[in-house]
Design a protein around this motif. Structure first.
Motif, mmCIF file in Angstrom:
data_model
loop_
_atom_site.group_PDB
_atom_site.id
_atom_site.type_symbol
_atom_site.label_atom_id
_atom_site.label_comp_id
_atom_site.label_asym_id
_atom_site.label_seq_id
_atom_site.Cartn_x
_atom_site.Cartn_y
_atom_site.Cartn_z
ATOM 1 N N ASP A 1 35.534 42.931 29.677
ATOM 2 C CA ASP A 1 36.777 42.382 29.168
ATOM 3 C C ASP A 1 37.416 41.369 30.118
ATOM 4 O O ASP A 1 38.537 41.522 30.597
ATOM 5 N N ILE A 2 36.629 40.344 30.392
ATOM 6 C CA ILE A 2 37.053 39.265 31.279
ATOM 7 C C ILE A 2 36.756 37.962 30.561
ATOM 8 O O ILE A 2 35.763 37.862 29.841
ATOM 9 N N SER A 3 37.609 36.961 30.733
ATOM 10 C CA SER A 3 37.345 35.646 30.149
ATOM 11 C C SER A 3 36.009 35.111 30.658
ATOM 12 O O SER A 3 35.762 35.050 31.860
ATOM 13 N N GLU A 4 35.166 34.734 29.697
ATOM 14 C CA GLU A 4 33.820 34.307 30.059
ATOM 15 C C GLU A 4 33.845 33.081 30.981
ATOM 16 O O GLU A 4 33.141 33.037 31.983
ATOM 17 N N ALA A 5 34.695 32.113 30.615
ATOM 18 C CA ALA A 5 34.714 30.866 31.380
ATOM 19 C C ALA A 5 35.251 31.079 32.798
ATOM 20 O O ALA A 5 34.825 30.425 33.745
ATOM 21 N N TYR A 6 36.166 32.013 32.900
ATOM 22 C CA TYR A 6 36.709 32.299 34.231
ATOM 23 C C TYR A 6 35.681 33.041 35.075
ATOM 24 O O TYR A 6 35.438 32.713 36.242
ATOM 25 N N LEU A 7 35.045 34.013 34.452
ATOM 26 C CA LEU A 7 34.036 34.792 35.168
ATOM 27 C C LEU A 7 32.905 33.902 35.680
ATOM 28 O O LEU A 7 32.347 34.139 36.746
ATOM 29 N N GLU A 8 32.625 32.868 34.901
ATOM 30 C CA GLU A 8 31.569 31.945 35.286
ATOM 31 C C GLU A 8 31.786 31.403 36.697
ATOM 32 O O GLU A 8 30.855 31.301 37.494
ATOM 33 N N GLN A 9 33.037 31.056 36.969
ATOM 34 C CA GLN A 9 33.373 30.550 38.306
ATOM 35 C C GLN A 9 33.106 31.582 39.390
ATOM 36 O O GLN A 9 32.654 31.254 40.487
ATOM 37 N N LEU A 10 33.450 32.823 39.074
ATOM 38 C CA LEU A 10 33.310 33.858 40.087
ATOM 39 C C LEU A 10 31.847 34.143 40.368
ATOM 40 O O LEU A 10 31.420 34.272 41.505
ATOM 41 N N ILE A 11 31.070 34.178 39.273
ATOM 42 C CA ILE A 11 29.638 34.432 39.438
ATOM 43 C C ILE A 11 28.979 33.289 40.202
ATOM 44 O O ILE A 11 28.030 33.491 40.962
ATOM 45 N N ARG B 1 38.707 41.529 41.989
ATOM 46 C CA ARG B 1 38.622 42.650 41.042
ATOM 47 C C ARG B 1 37.586 42.384 39.965
ATOM 48 O O ARG B 1 36.693 43.205 39.705
ATOM 49 N N TYR B 2 37.677 41.222 39.332
ATOM 50 C CA TYR B 2 36.729 40.901 38.264
ATOM 51 C C TYR B 2 35.324 40.737 38.821
ATOM 52 O O TYR B 2 34.344 41.177 38.220
ATOM 53 N N GLY B 3 35.249 40.062 39.947
ATOM 54 C CA GLY B 3 33.942 39.810 40.546
ATOM 55 C C GLY B 3 33.230 41.110 40.900
ATOM 56 O O GLY B 3 32.024 41.251 40.683
ATOM 57 N N LEU B 4 33.977 42.064 41.418
ATOM 58 C CA LEU B 4 33.374 43.348 41.769
ATOM 59 C C LEU B 4 32.941 44.092 40.505
ATOM 60 O O LEU B 4 31.843 44.660 40.444
ATOM 61 N N LYS B 5 33.792 44.047 39.484
ATOM 62 C CA LYS B 5 33.405 44.651 38.202
ATOM 63 C C LYS B 5 32.117 44.033 37.674
ATOM 64 O O LYS B 5 31.228 44.732 37.181
ATOM 65 N N ALA B 6 32.025 42.715 37.801
ATOM 66 C CA ALA B 6 30.830 42.030 37.318
ATOM 67 C C ALA B 6 29.598 42.482 38.105
ATOM 68 O O ALA B 6 28.534 42.716 37.528
ATOM 69 N N MET B 7 29.745 42.632 39.403
ATOM 70 C CA MET B 7 28.610 43.088 40.215
ATOM 71 C C MET B 7 28.175 44.491 39.793
ATOM 72 O O MET B 7 26.981 44.780 39.705
ATOM 73 N N THR C 1 20.948 40.115 32.537
ATOM 74 C CA THR C 1 22.027 40.246 31.557
ATOM 75 C C THR C 1 22.852 38.967 31.575
ATOM 76 O O THR C 1 22.988 38.325 32.624
ATOM 77 N N SER C 2 23.345 38.566 30.399
ATOM 78 C CA SER C 2 24.020 37.264 30.332
ATOM 79 C C SER C 2 25.497 37.383 30.682
ATOM 80 O O SER C 2 26.125 38.430 30.507
ATOM 81 N N LEU C 3 26.025 36.266 31.141
ATOM 82 C CA LEU C 3 27.444 36.121 31.418
ATOM 83 C C LEU C 3 28.281 36.608 30.249
ATOM 84 O O LEU C 3 29.254 37.344 30.420
ATOM 85 N N LYS C 4 27.877 36.207 29.067
ATOM 86 C CA LYS C 4 28.607 36.571 27.859
ATOM 87 C C LYS C 4 28.739 38.086 27.717
ATOM 88 O O LYS C 4 29.815 38.607 27.436
ATOM 89 N N ASN C 5 27.631 38.790 27.925
ATOM 90 C CA ASN C 5 27.669 40.239 27.798
ATOM 91 C C ASN C 5 28.467 40.907 28.904
ATOM 92 O O ASN C 5 29.193 41.868 28.661
ATOM 93 N N ILE C 6 28.342 40.384 30.106
ATOM 94 C CA ILE C 6 29.145 40.933 31.210
ATOM 95 C C ILE C 6 30.621 40.794 30.855
ATOM 96 O O ILE C 6 31.395 41.750 30.946
ATOM 97 N N ALA C 7 30.976 39.586 30.413
ATOM 98 C CA ALA C 7 32.375 39.302 30.091
ATOM 99 C C ALA C 7 32.877 40.204 28.967
ATOM 100 O O ALA C 7 33.985 40.741 29.025
ATOM 101 N N LEU C 8 32.042 40.393 27.957
ATOM 102 C CA LEU C 8 32.412 41.269 26.842
ATOM 103 C C LEU C 8 32.611 42.712 27.294
ATOM 104 O O LEU C 8 33.637 43.328 27.031
#
Lengths: 141, 141
Positions: free
Chosen positions: B36-46, B8-14, B26-33
């Motif tokens: 609304d996903i934890s930045e550190a967690y999203l990092e793994q998915l990306i 779910r998060y990974g698809l949102k990020a895409m 675009t940076s991880l930080k902005n995607i996460a913001l």
DNA sequence: TTAATTCCAACTAAATTAGTTGGAATTAAA
DNA sequence: TTTAATTCCAACTAATTTAGTTGGAATTAA
């Protein structure tokens, strides 16, 4: 995105009942033995199947389970939805659900996936699986 | 039978990258913001998405992510398979797999479900979802 | 009366999922 | 040349879900 043991064991149990409970009912114990599933765990799964009206039971000595419907009228989709809750790939019943929640833009994805799963599972009947089982395991009747 | 937050998060990020990383990365930080996903967690998915060749990164200040392919060439099925491992409803790679294992008689069920999931997910492109997102969220470009 | 069975609720164990932490490497810009 | 912003990496912890167990009440055929 996996079917849990609930779905897997429960479906096996339904096939087992379709195959073995034709003349007489078959007991939980025997289903569990034949299908190599923990009896106490299977009990819970069969309870859902019973509640959903897919199997009928008789209590007491010589009791057991039979299908509540002819196997050709039981769709695998129905069995799996009972056991797994639903085949929806997401839960999104939040009432404050707005356009940027996980499910919203991707909603089209999840609903198409769910629909295709339901269609595929509803196209198979327990009858077909029971017949395969009899063939593959060379069961005499 | 649920898609996890990875999917779910990974698809949102895409989708986010497709929408926001057109001119610049675009940076991880902005995607996460934004999502609304934890930045550190999203990092793994990306990291998985990158490894699979779906996004490209540049490191250092002003670094970030862009799609590695045009969004109309990215199938949602590909994205979900990368994030979720596969869309198969069961794992059965046991080499001693015999006819009464969980997957065997029911194999026809699981393989049909998997096929229908793959087909449904591969029929949707990231382009479509990104366009929906832009429309729904009224994004100016 | 006994043994075999379903039924029921609560508990525990194991596994998976979700998320965090700490820091190294890289790079644009002051 | 330093600093701040960033990706990258590995290991750890917390939370949740799944899987399975336990103990016993109720029912019924023999």
């Amino acid at each position: 995105m996996k079917i849990s043991t609930k779905g897997r064991y429960g479906l096996k149990a339904m096939i087992d009942i379709a195959v073995y409970a034709t003349e007489n009912q078959t007991s939980l114990k025997n289903i569990a033995l034949r299908q190599d599933i923990s009896e106490a765990y299977l009990e819970q799964l069969i309870a859902s199947l019973k509640k959903a009206g897919l199997v009928k039971s008789t209590r007491g000595a010589k009791g057991g389970y039979v299908l509540a419907l002819p196997p050709e009228e039981i769709k695998i989709g129905t069995v799996l939805r009972v056991l797994e809750g639903s085949l929806s790939p997401v839960d999104c019943q939040k009432n404050g659900c707005h356009e940027n929640c996980d499910c919203c833009v991707s909603k089209t994805v999840w609903s198409r996936l769910e629909e295709s799963l339901n269609d595929a599972a509803d196209a198979i009947t327990l009858q077909e699986l029971a017949q395969d089982y009899i063939k593959v395991n060379n069961i005499q009747r």
